[in-house]
Design a protein around this motif. Structure first.
Motif, PDB file in Angstrom:
ATOM      1  N   LYS A  48      -9.156  -9.524  -3.410  1.00  9.74           N
ATOM      2  CA  LYS A  48     -10.543  -9.629  -2.944  1.00  9.74           C
ATOM      3  C   LYS A  48     -10.539 -10.276  -1.559  1.00  9.74           C
ATOM      4  O   LYS A  48     -10.075 -11.393  -1.366  1.00  9.74           O
ATOM      5  CB  LYS A  48     -11.373 -10.481  -3.915  1.00  9.74           C
ATOM      6  CG  LYS A  48     -12.836 -10.674  -3.527  1.00  9.74           C
ATOM      7  CD  LYS A  48     -13.621  -9.391  -3.644  1.00  9.74           C
ATOM      8  CE  LYS A  48     -15.103  -9.617  -3.323  1.00  9.74           C
ATOM      9  NZ  LYS A  48     -15.778 -10.465  -4.331  1.00  9.74           N
ATOM     10  N   SER A  49     -11.053  -9.541  -0.577  1.00  7.75           N
ATOM     11  CA  SER A  49     -11.123 -10.039   0.795  1.00  7.75           C
ATOM     12  C   SER A  49     -12.379 -10.877   0.984  1.00  7.75           C
ATOM     13  O   SER A  49     -13.405 -10.628   0.334  1.00  7.75           O
ATOM     14  CB  SER A  49     -11.127  -8.861   1.772  1.00  7.75           C
ATOM     15  OG  SER A  49     -11.282  -9.286   3.103  1.00  7.75           O
ATOM     16  N   ASN A 109      -6.104 -14.093   1.075  1.00  7.32           N
ATOM     17  CA  ASN A 109      -6.166 -14.174  -0.390  1.00  7.32           C
ATOM     18  C   ASN A 109      -4.997 -13.495  -1.101  1.00  7.32           C
ATOM     19  O   ASN A 109      -5.014 -13.373  -2.328  1.00  7.32           O
ATOM     20  CB  ASN A 109      -7.482 -13.558  -0.892  1.00  7.32           C
ATOM     21  CG  ASN A 109      -8.682 -14.409  -0.540  1.00  7.32           C
ATOM     22  OD1 ASN A 109      -8.563 -15.616  -0.342  1.00  7.32           O
ATOM     23  ND2 ASN A 109      -9.849 -13.800  -0.446  1.00  7.32           N
ATOM     24  N   GLY A 110      -4.006 -13.061  -0.334  1.00  7.83           N
ATOM     25  CA  GLY A 110      -2.842 -12.471  -0.984  1.00  7.83           C
ATOM     26  C   GLY A 110      -2.148 -11.459  -0.107  1.00  7.83           C
ATOM     27  O   GLY A 110      -2.501 -11.259   1.053  1.00  7.83           O
ATOM     28  N   LYS A 111      -1.153 -10.819  -0.656  1.00  2.00           N
ATOM     29  CA  LYS A 111      -0.418  -9.790   0.067  1.00  2.00           C
ATOM     30  C   LYS A 111       0.102  -8.757  -0.916  1.00  2.00           C
ATOM     31  O   LYS A 111       0.185  -9.000  -2.128  1.00  2.00           O
ATOM     32  CB  LYS A 111       0.750 -10.398   0.854  1.00  2.00           C
ATOM     33  CG  LYS A 111       1.833 -11.012  -0.022  1.00  2.00           C
ATOM     34  CD  LYS A 111       2.975 -11.563   0.826  1.00  2.00           C
ATOM     35  CE  LYS A 111       4.090 -12.128  -0.059  1.00  2.00           C
ATOM     36  NZ  LYS A 111       5.215 -12.644   0.761  1.00  2.00           N
ATOM     37  N   CYS A 112       0.443  -7.602  -0.387  1.00  2.00           N
ATOM     38  CA  CYS A 112       1.008  -6.535  -1.205  1.00  2.00           C
ATOM     39  C   CYS A 112       2.536  -6.601  -1.130  1.00  2.00           C
ATOM     40  O   CYS A 112       3.111  -6.835  -0.057  1.00  2.00           O
ATOM     41  CB  CYS A 112       0.521  -5.170  -0.726  1.00  2.00           C
ATOM     42  SG  CYS A 112      -1.236  -4.846  -1.058  1.00  2.00           S
ATOM     43  N   GLU A 113       3.167  -6.383  -2.260  1.00  2.60           N
ATOM     44  CA  GLU A 113       4.622  -6.466  -2.323  1.00  2.60           C
ATOM     45  C   GLU A 113       5.259  -5.237  -1.678  1.00  2.60           C
ATOM     46  O   GLU A 113       4.616  -4.195  -1.495  1.00  2.60           O
ATOM     47  CB  GLU A 113       5.075  -6.581  -3.782  1.00  2.60           C
ATOM     48  CG  GLU A 113       4.478  -7.758  -4.537  1.00  2.60           C
ATOM     49  CD  GLU A 113       4.834  -9.101  -3.904  1.00  2.60           C
ATOM     50  OE1 GLU A 113       5.956  -9.219  -3.362  1.00  2.60           O
ATOM     51  OE2 GLU A 113       3.992 -10.017  -3.953  1.00  2.60           O
ATOM     52  N   LYS A 114       6.527  -5.367  -1.334  1.00  2.00           N
ATOM     53  CA  LYS A 114       7.271  -4.240  -0.792  1.00  2.00           C
ATOM     54  C   LYS A 114       7.305  -3.118  -1.830  1.00  2.00           C
ATOM     55  O   LYS A 114       7.375  -3.360  -3.027  1.00  2.00           O
ATOM     56  CB  LYS A 114       8.692  -4.659  -0.419  1.00  2.00           C
ATOM     57  CG  LYS A 114       8.747  -5.588   0.790  1.00  2.00           C
ATOM     58  CD  LYS A 114      10.179  -5.886   1.186  1.00  2.00           C
ATOM     59  CE  LYS A 114      10.221  -6.754   2.442  1.00  2.00           C
ATOM     60  NZ  LYS A 114      11.611  -7.062   2.848  1.00  2.00           N
TER      61      LYS A 114
END
Length: 286
Positions: A48-49, A109-114
């Motif tokens: 959630k941005s 609020n976070g990041k996307c994994e490889k």
């Protein structure tokens, strides 16, 4: 008796009209839901941005590009086989002026994994702002401008546009631009403002090929006045092919940090800190 008979006919006609309207509404709602399911791929996780966006971390092989028949057996290339002289793969992730990693609001609020890519989730209200489901994510005739070689480099007014264009003609294998990032004020929902690099080939009349990338403020497309990173493509002069970002088959994304269509942060301020993005487009030689 005659009066009763006429009233009965009126009731029948009225019921038919109401039923037709209900049927259209149900069909339209079904089409919207179907389109949302096609655009919003199953995600490994969602972020959630702060601006209200939902960023879905989708497995790289599940993106819309691979729905195109020409990419059915495409092998994903995680690193380009060729780099323009003076550039390398890692330097493209850094702002040339401030030497900071390019950031977007959702990063807080976070990041996307490889192995996954971030995709801005399309909402029902996004589609409803478009003139039709078919035209969602595509440029209208008002979003196209005159052919560059037919305009001066000064500010002009053409088909509702005010724009300044600097261009060069010739045969090229790559282009690069660095753009200061601002948040221009938009007065009406159907207005937009952008700064982009625009790579063209062919004729505007029928067979134009275009690759575009930069930042834009477009309430009509995104529902707010945020400055967002975008891409666009077309292969037939904006007639039937092409779309913004990942809203149709086209671009193959490998980066797990930048979401196309997501808000850029921070933004340059008048008499304050300045921020820019650099966009590099080049042909990978085989």
């Amino acid at each position: 008796m005659m009066t009763v008979n006429m009233f009965s006919r009126f009731v029948v006609v009225l019921c038919v009209v109401v039923a037709a309207r209900v049927s259209y509404a149900v069909r339209h709602e079904f089409e919207i839901v179907t389109h949302l399911n096609r655009l919003n791929k199953p995600s490994m996780k969602s972020i959630k941005s702060p601006d209200g966006d939902i960023i879905d971390c989708v497995h790289i092989s599940q993106q819309a590009a691979f729905e195109h028949p020409s990419l059915k057996n495409h092998k994903i290339q995680m690193r380009p086989s060729y780099h323009p002289e003076g550039n390398n793969f890692e330097s493209m992730k850094v702002s040339s002026q401030n030497h900071q990693t390019i950031t977007q609001l959702w990063h807080s609020n976070g990041k996307c994994e490889k192995g996954t890519i971030p995709i801005r989730r399309t909402k029902k209200e996004d589609i409803l702002r478009a003139s039709s489901i078919k035209k969602y994510g595509k440029k209208s005739s008002l979003h196209t401008v005159a052919q560059p070689n037919s305009v001066d480099l000064d500010l002009i007014n053409q088909s509702g546009h005010q724009h300044a264009i600097a261009y060069v003609e010739g045969e090229f294998y790559g282009v690069k631009a660095t753009m200061n990032v601002w948040d221009p004020q938009i007065q009406q929902s159907n207005e937009f403002s952008l700064s982009q690099i625009w790579l063209l080939g062919g004729s505007f009349a029928s067979d134009l090929n275009s690759i575009e990338a930069g930042w834009q403020v477009s309430p009509d497309l995104y529902g707010d006045n945020n400055t967002r990173f975008f891409t666009y493509w077309t292969s037939d002069a904006y007639q039937a092919t092409g779309c913004y970002n990942l809203l149709c088959s086209g671009f193959v994304q490998i980066n797990n940090e930048i979401a196309l269509g997501a808000s850029i942060s921070p933004i340059s301020k008048y008499h304050g800190s300045q921020y820019d993005i650099s966009v590099l487009i080049w042909k990978v030689c085989s």
